[in-house]
Write an enzyme that holds these catalytic residues in place. Structure first.
Site, short mmCIF file in Angstrom:
data_model
loop_
_atom_site.label_atom_id
_atom_site.label_comp_id
_atom_site.label_asym_id
_atom_site.label_seq_id
_atom_site.Cartn_x
_atom_site.Cartn_y
_atom_site.Cartn_z
N ASP A 156 44.93 18.61 50.00
CA ASP A 156 43.45 18.38 50.84
C ASP A 156 43.79 17.54 51.88
O ASP A 156 42.32 17.66 52.91
CB ASP A 156 43.00 18.11 49.69
CG ASP A 156 42.22 19.77 48.82
OD1 ASP A 156 41.77 19.93 49.41
OD2 ASP A 156 42.33 18.92 47.89
N HIS A 204 45.96 27.80 45.70
CA HIS A 204 46.83 27.34 44.23
C HIS A 204 47.34 28.82 43.73
O HIS A 204 48.07 27.99 42.97
CB HIS A 204 45.25 26.81 43.99
CG HIS A 204 45.31 25.85 43.59
ND1 HIS A 204 43.50 25.60 44.48
CD2 HIS A 204 45.29 24.91 42.86
CE1 HIS A 204 43.33 24.36 44.78
NE2 HIS A 204 44.10 23.92 43.77
N CYS A 227 51.20 13.33 45.83
CA CYS A 227 52.04 14.83 45.24
C CYS A 227 51.16 15.62 45.45
O CYS A 227 50.85 17.46 44.85
CB CYS A 227 51.58 14.44 43.85
SG CYS A 227 48.87 14.23 44.15
N GLU A 254 42.90 12.40 48.71
CA GLU A 254 42.87 13.78 49.72
C GLU A 254 41.86 14.32 50.55
O GLU A 254 41.85 14.66 51.17
CB GLU A 254 43.01 14.61 48.57
CG GLU A 254 41.92 14.31 47.14
CD GLU A 254 42.74 15.30 46.13
OE1 GLU A 254 43.09 16.25 46.38
OE2 GLU A 254 42.15 15.23 44.98
C1 PEP Z 1 46.77 18.54 46.91
O1 PEP Z 1 45.35 18.19 47.16
O2 PEP Z 1 47.61 17.68 47.43
C2 PEP Z 1 46.85 18.43 45.51
C3 PEP Z 1 48.19 17.80 45.12
O3 PEP Z 1 45.88 18.41 44.93
P1 PEP Z 1 45.72 20.29 44.65
O4 PEP Z 1 46.42 20.77 45.50
O5 PEP Z 1 45.41 20.55 43.48
O6 PEP Z 1 44.27 20.58 45.54
MG MG Z 2 44.19 18.75 45.73
#
Ligand code: PEP
Ligand code: MG
Length: 573
Positions: free
Chosen positions: A454, A188, A501, A430
């Protein structure tokens, strides 16, 4: 030159500011002749810390609220409590402990007693004492982490690790780059660095131990390189690259508002991933048609309590209005794992990524979930909002979440509050479970959005935060690509659509495969949009379809990546 992971593009040249969010090891035992010095050290630190807490108290009162500021009053009182100070002094004088160790032991003693009490309010005071103790120890050791909140000069932040909340409270205007010992490409921190347009190199083992404050360093976020004490030649070369990079960026920005269709006319929707309403400006600037992922958890971070329905409504409405008529996919709270909320006191877990997180927390804490859903629904009256649940693994969770959504709709209707009655609902894919049973899940949603960050982690059993196994983390692994294909095919057969995404959507190399597999929408950090649009415009959908079939039969991720490179080379990328 040190090698790390290129986590956020760009180049930064500047002076190091070391940031420590953990207490370093310190000397515990002292000699008798050191007692006076340690006592003086303690008294100086207590006075300094009272001053610092008073400043924080005033700032919090001004910027957040009086209620939140009161917590610091309690902390100041503790530091003025003669019994608390005497118990620390005794541990220095009699126990021959250093001031830092004496504070640590005094805090452990007091907090330990309080933690055993059967009253929740008193038990919570234990964590206040620990907070005060940590602050005091940092003061004794001259670790000033408050520095990042208000910086006088531009700096490159070097740390062992950074939490999203550290990033949230830092003085963003003055941070030129990040260089961390830990972290991976889809951590993150990497995602936040990308959306803040701050170059970052992560996973540089041992870096923070080997640099001092004010050392000159270069962060090359394009190649994942850190240069400590660069030569004049290297500085000159990087300054030239910095200028060229800025020029290329501004050219791509001029082009990015052109539509995004493949050479043979297939349109792909391009969205932006955002974390705050302010990011919507970047999304538009870089040519996003909408928001494909609004990570709402950032609204819940860097504060002392949950945001109210009204606060959330204002934020969601702002994004909906800014992006209208473009869609805004609001992801419900995805907290847990590496995103903690101190005021929620999430339990410590052995495997937090497999634990109580995201939709699991929301279904257990319905009060939090329904407040957010009401805010999203109310905002849906002001733009084109869609709602999306994270981390779904089974149909039960989805049915429960939809039930809560329905309840919120019914309540709003009774209250005479308007919302978009046709609001689309989707889930993130995910987890491998969700991908494999997507034929069941598709019946309960309008769309899917594949979260490859994920999905890769869970499919390949590779921790996305763990540098040691970063080589194994590859979303171009056939297992991940085959799941992606399955999800897209199933959704299309059901007359629904699938977006992506995860970070893979913003990777140039993956674009031909994703387009060939029939992805309908791609959402990424705004900075990647101009580059991806430019790439997609060169690709033929028909050729990409054939190509993706070949790629899916490849045995090794590297083979797939090489083939993608060759495919793009042929198209002139
Ligand atoms: C993902 O897991 O691809 C996602 C977009 O969510 P995050 O990166 O916020 O876990
Ligand atoms: Mg995620």
């Amino acid at each position: 030159m040190l090698k790390g992971i290129a986590a956020s593009p760009g180049i930064a040249i500047g002076k190091v500011l070391k940031y420590e969010n953990k207490l370093s090891l310190f000397k515990e035992k002292i000699e008798p002749w050191e007692i006076d010095e340690e006592l003086q050290n303690l008294h100086r630190a207590v006075q300094d810390h009272i001053l610092r807490l008073t400043e924080l108290r005033d700032k919090t009162g001004r910027e957040i609220g009086e209620k939140e500021a009161e917590i610091f009053d309690a902390h100041i009182l503790m530091l003025k409590d003669p019994m608390f100070i005497e118990s620390i002094e005794e541990k220095i004088r009699v126990g021959k402990n250093s001031a830092a160790a004496a504070v640590k032991f005094a805090v452990e003693e007091t907090a330990g007693i309080l933690k055993d009490v059967d009253d929740e309010y008193i038990r919570e005071r234990a964590s206040d004492i620990e907070d005060v103790g940590n602050g005091l120890i940092k003061n004794i050791l001259n670790i000033d982490d408050g520095l990042i909140e208000k910086l006088n000069d531009e700096v490159i932040l070097v740390a062992q690790e950074l939490n999203p909340s550290d990033t949230a409270r830092m003085d963003k205007e003055k941070v030129l780059g990040f260089a961390l010992d830990t972290g991976g490409r889809t951590s993150h921190i990497a995602i936040m660095a990308n959306s803040l347009e701050i170059p970052a190199v992560l996973g540089v083992e041992g870096l923070s131990k080997n640099v001092k404050d004010n050392d000159l360093i270069i962060v090359d976020g394009n190649k994942g390189i850190i240069i400590v004490h660069p030569s004049d030649e290297q500085i000159g070369e990087y300054n030239r690259q910095l200028e060229a990079y800025k020029m290329k960026k501004s050219m791509a920005e001029k082009e990015c508002n052109r539509p995004c269709t493949t050479r043979d006319g297939k349109e792909i929707q391009i969205g932006a991933n955002i974390g705050t309403p302010g990011d919507a400006e970047y999304a538009k600037k870089y040519g996003a048609r909408g928001v494909g992922l609004y990570r709402t958890e950032f609204l819940f971070m860097d504060r002392n309590d949950l945001p109210s329905e009204e606060e959330q409504f204002i934020a969601y409405r702002e994004v909906a209005e800014k992006m209208a008529p473009g869609p805004v996919i609001i992801r419900t709270l995805d907290i847990g794992a590496d995103k903690s909320l101190p005021y929620l006191e999430l339990p410590r877990e052995q495997n937090p990524f497999l634990g109580w997180r995201a939709i699991r927390i929301c279904l257990d804490r319905r009060d939090i979930f329904i407040t957010q859903i009401r805010a999203v629904l109310r905002a849906s009256n002001f733009g084109n909002i869609k709602i999306m649940y994270p981390m779904v693994c089974g149909v039960g969770e989805l049915i429960q979440a939809n039930g809560i959504l329905q309840q919120a709709k019914d309540d709003l209707k009774k209250e005479g509050i308007a919302y978009d009655e046709k609001i689309e609902t989707g889930i993130m894919i995910e987890t491998p479970a969700a991908a494999i049973i997507c034929d069941i899940l598709v019946k309960y949603v309008d769309f899917f959005s594949i979260g490859t960050n994920d999905l890769t982690q869970y499919t390949l059993a590779v921790d996305r935060m763990n540098n040691r196994v970063a080589d194994l983390y590859n979303p171009m692994h056939p297992a991940v690509l085959r799941l992606v294909k399955h999800v897209i095919d199933v959704s299309h057969r059901a007359g629904k659509w699938t977006g992506m995404c995860g970070e893979l959507a913003g990777e140039t190399l993956a674009a031909p495969v994703l387009v060939g597999l029939g992805i309908d929408e791609m959402s990424m950090n705004p900075l990647s949009i101009p580059r991806i649009k430019e790439t997609l415009r060169r690709i033929s959908f028909d050729k990409a379809k054939e190509f993706s079939k070949e790629v899916l039969s490849m045995e090794h991720p590297q083979e797939a990546q090489d083939a993608c490179r060759a495919f793009l080379d042929q198209t002139g990328n």
